[in-house]
Scaffold this active site. Structure first.
Site, short mmCIF file in Angstrom:
data_model
loop_
_atom_site.label_atom_id
_atom_site.label_comp_id
_atom_site.label_asym_id
_atom_site.label_seq_id
_atom_site.Cartn_x
_atom_site.Cartn_y
_atom_site.Cartn_z
N PHE A 177 0.86 -1.18 0.00
CA PHE A 177 0.00 0.00 0.00
C PHE A 177 0.89 1.23 0.00
O PHE A 177 1.64 1.46 0.95
CB PHE A 177 -0.95 0.06 1.20
CG PHE A 177 -1.87 1.25 1.12
CD1 PHE A 177 -3.03 1.21 0.35
CD2 PHE A 177 -1.56 2.44 1.76
CE1 PHE A 177 -3.86 2.32 0.25
CE2 PHE A 177 -2.38 3.56 1.66
CZ PHE A 177 -3.53 3.49 0.90
N ASP A 198 9.21 3.03 1.90
CA ASP A 198 8.02 3.79 2.24
C ASP A 198 7.77 3.60 3.74
O ASP A 198 7.22 2.58 4.15
CB ASP A 198 6.82 3.31 1.41
CG ASP A 198 5.54 4.07 1.75
OD1 ASP A 198 5.53 4.82 2.75
OD2 ASP A 198 4.54 3.90 1.02
N LYS A 228 2.29 10.96 7.37
CA LYS A 228 1.45 10.68 8.54
C LYS A 228 1.91 11.39 9.81
O LYS A 228 1.65 12.57 9.97
CB LYS A 228 1.32 9.16 8.72
CG LYS A 228 0.50 8.56 7.56
CD LYS A 228 -0.10 7.21 7.83
CE LYS A 228 -1.15 6.90 6.76
NZ LYS A 228 -0.86 5.73 5.95
#
Ligand SMILES: *Cc1c(COP(=O)(O)O)cnc(C)c1O
Length: 400
Positions: free
Chosen positions: A138, A223, A252
């Site tokens: 993802f 990531d 985030k």
């Protein structure tokens, strides 16, 4: 039905399926709904709220900076961006950083950098550059990023996708070696697959990937949008393997739980491929974002959040493993990044989350079978133990 749920459903797109509660306030590890019920936040907005809700130092940074200078665009220098980028580079051991807003934008930036590097430094023929990613990944929701996705629902009827991507098995370094060809620009991977179900690769996997990429002159991109900044009990999840990537993506929690801030960090020779006008973002790196990002990094260090994540994570995982329930088929994770696998024959992960909500614990399933626990990194022993009790009660009730 609650008026606010009705309004969202009536005027909003139905691209989410929220649990049936309406939040109105949050502080620290707690959130409150419009009926005055209090919940422990065990998912922290997919790890965006690692500092806890409304952290006083973040709020202070916002008030101070918002009144002074917020959005002036990158057409000018600001006295906030440089110090933020310096801190991010020094903390992560990278040379350079490029600011964006959402995680997906920073991933797009990493792919653009990798392609440019492939053509301008590695010498790949025009329009031939390839990127390798992992099945179950993802990396966000933009069309470019979805071109790497193997998730059917995320891709359905959004084609055509970008060419040049190839997927391999996650956790298998041999698969990476075989997949690399002369036109391969980069390999992008999450150190622990988050949305894929908190999938932890074998120890040494990241180090093996780093060695292969170095030998083959392929960029290694981590990531760490979800795993980074203390979530797994180390500053970066790749610290568990003692490796540094060529390119690192953060997001985030970098926004301190209240503003979208992301970064693509890399070596100088890679970042040098971007020249004025090649890439940009109107809001990326604005003074407010920079002030928040800098304070988020300072807090992480000064308040020992990485260490707390490691200690509380160990307590939480040990507590979950001690729960005797036939519903649990696996407990896995690192630090406060934890997945509880549920036997689909006995209950869905969604049903577990709904039942947990009734006991004051908020979480969210990923896929049909995994309940994720990723509370703010400021959480203390008492709240961990409270959560464990509620989880045990919930599983016992669902087993009746
Ligand atoms: C959440 C996430 C993204 C996307 O971030 P957005 O801010 O939602 O665009 C990318 N990669 C990983 C690993 C993530 O967890």
């Amino acid at each position: 039905m609650n008026r606010f749920i009705e309004l969202e459903n009536r005027f909003g797109a139905r691209n989410y399926q929220p649990l049936e509660l309406v939040l109105t306030r949050a502080e620290g590890v707690c959130v409150w709904d419009t009926d005055g019920n209090r919940y422990l936040d065990m998912m922290s907005a997919y790890s965006a709220v690692s500092h806890g809700h409304a952290h006083p130092r973040i709020l202070q940074a916002v008030h101070k900076q918002a009144a002074q200078l917020s959005v002036a665009s990158r057409a000018f220098y600001s006295d906030r961006l440089g110090p933020f980028l310096q801190k991010a580079c020094e903390l992560t051991g990278m040379d350079k950083a490029l600011p964006m807003n959402s995680g997906a934008e920073a991933v797009e930036t990493s792919l653009k950098a990798a392609r440019k590097w492939a053509y301008e430094v590695k010498g790949v023929a025009p329009d031939r550059a390839g990127v390798i990613s992992c099945r179950g990944n993802f990396h966000g929701r933009t069309l470019g990023v979805l071109s790497m996705s193997t998730e059917k629902q995320y891709r359905q009827n959004y084609g055509p996708f970008l060419p040049g991507f190839r997927n391999i098995e996650f956790g298998n370094a041999g698969a990476l070696r075989s997949a690399i060809g002369p036109d391969t620009a980069a390999f992008i991977v999450e150190p622990i697959q988050g949305e894929g179900g908190i999938i932890v690769p074998p120890a040494g996997y990241l180090a093996d990937c780093a060695e292969i990429c170095r030998q083959e002159n392929v960029l290694l991109l981590f990531d760490e949008i979800q795993t980074g900044l203390g979530r797994t009990g180390q500053l970066l999840a790749c610290d568990h393997d003692g490796v540094r990537p060529d390119g690192l993506i953060l997001g985030k929690a970098l926004g301190g739980g209240l503003y979208p801030v992301s970064l693509f960090l890399c070596r100088s020779d890679i970042m040098a491929c971007f020249r004025p006008g090649d890439h940009g973002s109107t809001f990326g790196g604005n003074a407010l974002a920079a002030a928040i990002g800098l304070e988020a990094l300072n807090i992480l260090e000064e308040e020992g959040l990485v260490e707390n994540s490691r200690r509380m994570g160990e307590r939480f995982i040990a507590g979950l493993r001690a729960i005797d329930s036939p519903l649990i088929t696996d407990i896995r994770g690192k630090g406060l990044f934890i997945g509880m696998e549920i036997d689909p024959e006995r209950a869905s992960a969604r049903a577990v989350c709904e039942q947990l909500m009734g006991h004051g614990i908020l979480s969210k399933e990923t896929h049909e079978t995994v309940v994720r626990f990723a509370p703010p990194l400021i959480i203390g022993k008492q709240d961990i133990d409270l959560a464990l009790e509620a989880i045990e009660t919930t599983l016992n009730e669902l087993n009746d």
